[in-house]
Design an enzyme around this catalytic site. Sequence first.
Site, PDB file in Angstrom:
ATOM      1  N   HIS A  87       0.703  -3.912  -8.615  1.00  0.00           N
ATOM      2  CA  HIS A  87       1.698  -3.085  -9.292  1.00  0.00           C
ATOM      3  C   HIS A  87       1.184  -2.669 -10.671  1.00  0.00           C
ATOM      4  CE1 HIS A  87       3.962  -5.495  -6.356  1.00  0.00           C
ATOM      5  NE2 HIS A  87       4.787  -4.466  -6.295  1.00  0.00           N
ATOM      6  N   ASP A 106      -3.338  -6.603 -10.593  1.00  0.00           N
ATOM      7  CA  ASP A 106      -2.168  -6.795  -9.753  1.00  0.00           C
ATOM      8  C   ASP A 106      -1.915  -5.480  -9.005  1.00  0.00           C
ATOM      9  OD1 ASP A 106       0.512  -8.725  -9.695  1.00  0.00           O
ATOM     10  OD2 ASP A 106       1.005  -6.604  -9.438  1.00  0.00           O
ATOM     11  N   HIS A 147       5.417  -6.562 -16.213  1.00  0.00           N
ATOM     12  CA  HIS A 147       6.441  -5.505 -16.179  1.00  0.00           C
ATOM     13  C   HIS A 147       7.399  -5.586 -17.365  1.00  0.00           C
ATOM     14  CE1 HIS A 147       5.066  -4.284 -12.313  1.00  0.00           C
ATOM     15  NE2 HIS A 147       5.448  -5.388 -11.707  1.00  0.00           N
ATOM     16  N   ASP A 190      -1.248  -9.957  -4.974  1.00  0.00           N
ATOM     17  CA  ASP A 190      -0.443  -9.114  -4.095  1.00  0.00           C
ATOM     18  C   ASP A 190      -1.251  -7.942  -3.534  1.00  0.00           C
ATOM     19  OD1 ASP A 190      -0.610  -7.981  -6.587  1.00  0.00           O
ATOM     20  OD2 ASP A 190       1.537  -7.662  -6.854  1.00  0.00           O
TER      21      ASP A 190
END
Length: 352
Positions: free
Chosen positions: A199, A197, A160, A277
Site C-alpha cells: 500500500h 509495503d 498510513h 502484503d
Amino acid sequence: MAASSTLQEDQVKQKQRIEASKLYINVSPDEKDPVVYSSSYNVSFLGIEKLHPFDASKWSHVQNFLSDDGVLKQKRIVEPVEATRDDLLVVHTEKYLDSLNSSYVVAQITEVAPVAFLPNFLVQWKLLHPFRKQVGGTVLSAKLAKERGWAINIGGGFHHCCANEGGGFCAYADITLAIQFAYTRLAISRVIIIDLDAHQGNGHERDFTNDDRVYIIDMYNEDIYPQDFKARKRINQAVALKSGTKTDRYLALLSQELKKAATIFKPELVVYNAGTDVLEGDPLGRLLVSPEGVKQRDEMVFRFAKDQKSPIIMLTSGGYMKTSARVIADSIKNLAAKRLISLPSGSSGSSS
C-alpha cells in the site's frame, strides 16, 4: 509575523519534547542485539481483533520463529518504552490525539466496527497501548541503527497515519516520529524512506510534504487503498504497480529504483518499511511476490544501505496472511547468513 512566531514556538516545543523524551534508552551491545520487540506489541481483544484480516499476533510469531530457529536469543532482544502523549505530540496535534478518546474514531482507523461500542479505557489498553509500544520501538530503532549500523523493529511501520489523521490500521505516525527524533537527537539530516509495503505510504508522504531532507521511494499497488493522489505528489521515486505483478518484474523494478536513488541522494539513515502484503495470496496487497522474492527484496535493500554506508532500520508493517511471520523470520535469517546483519546467536558474521 504572528504565523512565523507561532511556528518558531512550535519548533521550540517540539525540540524540548524530543530532548525530554525517555524513548532513547541506552542499550549495551554486549547484552543486547539491535532487534526491538515486546510481547506488548500483540493485540488480543476478546477475539474482536480477528474481525480485521491483519494477524494481530504476527509480531510474536516472528520473534518465536527466530528464537526457535536459534537465530535470536530472547534475552538479547531490546524491550522498548511506550511512547507517551508528550512523545506523540512531537508530530501529532492535540486535536488528533484527543480524538482517539472516542472509540468510534479508533474503530474507523482500525477498520474494526465493533470497537466503536467498547469503553474507551479498554480500547486504550488493549489496542492503542500496543501501538504506542511499537512506536517506541521504531523511534528507538533509529538510535540503535546509528550506533550499530542496523536495527529491526519486529513491529511498527504505521505508514498510513500522519500528524492529524489515522487510517488503515495505523493510529500513530511512527515513521515520522522516528525521523523527527533522529533530526534532533542523532544530528541526522538526510533520510531515505524505502516503502515496499503493497500500500502507498501516504502518512509519511503527507508529513514530509515540505521537508526535502527526506527522500521517498514508494513501490505500491495503485489499484488498492489508499489511492491518495495528493500524497503521491511528494514521492521522489514512485513505482505504481498493478495487481498481479509477479516476483521477477517486482525485483527488476526495485533494482532499477535503488540504482537510481544511489546516484541522486546520499542518506544518513535508511528507513525501510518492509511490508509482506506483497506476498502472493495476500487478500489486500493483491501482488504475486513469492517468499523467496521477499527474501531477495530485503537483501537488496540492506545491500543498498551497506553500499551507501548508511544505518538502516527495518519495520515489518503490513502483511495479512498467517504465513507472513514465517516469511519475515526467514528473511531475517537470510540477512544474517549473508552477513548483512550480525546476530551473535545466529549464523552471521560482521556487518561491516
